[in-house]
Write a protein that holds these residues in place. Sequence first.
Motif, PDB file in Angstrom:
ATOM      1  N   ALA A 152       0.878  -1.300   0.033  1.00 48.43           N
ATOM      2  CA  ALA A 152       0.269  -0.012  -0.182  1.00 48.43           C
ATOM      3  C   ALA A 152       0.785   1.420  -0.093  1.00 48.43           C
ATOM      4  O   ALA A 152       1.789   0.916   0.939  1.00 48.43           O
ATOM      5  CB  ALA A 152      -0.888   0.489   0.995  1.00 48.43           C
ATOM      6  N   TYR A 163      -8.285   2.832   5.031  1.00 52.79           N
ATOM      7  CA  TYR A 163      -6.477   2.243   6.310  1.00 52.79           C
ATOM      8  C   TYR A 163      -7.177   0.879   6.177  1.00 52.79           C
ATOM      9  O   TYR A 163      -6.572  -0.602   6.444  1.00 52.79           O
ATOM     10  CB  TYR A 163      -6.787   2.660   7.243  1.00 52.79           C
ATOM     11  N   ALA A 166      -6.077  -1.406   2.970  1.00 51.53           N
ATOM     12  CA  ALA A 166      -4.217  -0.953   3.572  1.00 51.53           C
ATOM     13  C   ALA A 166      -3.947  -1.815   4.344  1.00 51.53           C
ATOM     14  O   ALA A 166      -2.463  -2.523   4.241  1.00 51.53           O
ATOM     15  CB  ALA A 166      -3.501   0.521   3.782  1.00 51.53           C
ATOM     16  N   ILE A 172       2.398  -1.164   4.504  1.00 50.38           N
ATOM     17  CA  ILE A 172       2.631   0.600   3.898  1.00 50.38           C
ATOM     18  C   ILE A 172       3.513   1.051   3.976  1.00 50.38           C
ATOM     19  O   ILE A 172       4.132   1.394   4.958  1.00 50.38           O
ATOM     20  CB  ILE A 172       1.500   0.481   4.669  1.00 50.38           C
ATOM     21  N   ALA A 275       2.252   2.599   9.684  1.00 55.04           N
ATOM     22  CA  ALA A 275       2.996   2.493   8.537  1.00 55.04           C
ATOM     23  C   ALA A 275       4.308   1.939   8.489  1.00 55.04           C
ATOM     24  O   ALA A 275       4.930   1.683   9.729  1.00 55.04           O
ATOM     25  CB  ALA A 275       2.773   3.607   7.692  1.00 55.04           C
TER      26      ALA A 275
END
Length: 330
Positions: A152, A163, A166, A172, A275
Motif C-alpha cells: 500500500a 486504512y 491498507a 504500507i 505504516a
Amino acid sequence: MNSDDSLPPPIRDPLPEPAAPKAPAGYEHLLAQFAHDYLRDRRSERRWKLFFRLLWLALIVFAAWAFWAQSHHIASPSTPHTALVEVHGEIDADTEASAELMLSALKSAFEDPGAQAIVLRINSPGGSPVQAGIVYDEIRRLKAKHGKKVYAVVEEMCASGAYYIAAAADEIYVDKASIVGSIGVLMDGFGFTGLMDKLGVERRLLTAGENKGMLDPFTPLQPKQRAYAQQMLDQIHQQFIATVREGRGKRLKETPEMFSGLFWNGEQAVALGLADHFGNLDFVAREVVKAEDVIDYTPRENVAERLAKRFGAAIGEGAVKALRSLAPLR
C-alpha cells in the motif's frame, strides 16, 4: 284577332356570365414560395432525423468498443511489471472505489503472470465498512492463492475504511505528511424536533414495530434506541480493530488513542507501526518490487459511461428508438 298576337317574341341578349374573381397580384409567387419553403423544411427535417439516427448508432458502437477495450486492455501474458490498483475517493458501492470495481482490478492483477506484485495507491478518506471489508478479505484470499506481495502506497490520505483496506497489505509506505489512521466508526444525522416545536409543525409518523422509526430526524431519539445504535457501532469498531491487529500484527505499538478515531501524519504513523516505510509508487516499483514498469489495472470510467450517468435512462431510451427507426426514410 289582335295583330300583336302574330308577332314573334322579342329577342333578348343572354345575361353575361359572372367573371371569375381575379387572384390578387403576386398570389402565384407566394404559393410557389410556400411550396418551396415547405419542401425545403421537409428535406431539412429528414436530414436531421438521419443525422441523429446515425449519431445514436455511432454512440452504441463506441460504447460497445469502449467496454470491450476496457475489459481487454491488458494483454496476458505480459512482461514483468508492477501492477497498480488505485483506491481513490470515497469507498462506497456507487463510486470508483467500490468493492465491485476494485475486486475486478485485483483479480486481473493477481492472475497476470507478468505482475510481480500489486501496489494499492491510496488517497481516500474512507467510507463504507462493508465495502472496505469485502476488499480486505479478497486481498487476503488472492495473496494466499497466488503468492504475490501487496504493498500500500499512501499519498495524501489513508483514513478510516481506506486504512481498513491498507491493513491487508504486506507493507504500507507513506509520505512524511500523509494523513493515516482514523480507526473508528461513526453514524451521523440531524434532529429537527426543537425547530419543529418552534414552528408549530407536528410530525405524523405511523409505524408497525416500535423501533421502525428509529433515527428519524423529525422524531426525538429514545434512550433505548440510542443505546442500541451505540452498541452496533461499538461492535463494528471492534471488527475494525481486530482487522488492523490481524493485518499489522506485532508491528503495532498500541496506545490508548490508537483506536480512538484519531489520525496521524506519516512520520507518526511509522513510529506507531501503522505504516512501515517512507516511499512513493515509483520508489516501491523500482526498489521493492524490482519492476519499474507500472501497469494500471484500475477500471476507468469511459465517455459512454459518463454520458449514461449524466442523461440516465434517456440514453437507453434514445438508443432503442434509434435502432427501431433505422428503416429507410420515406
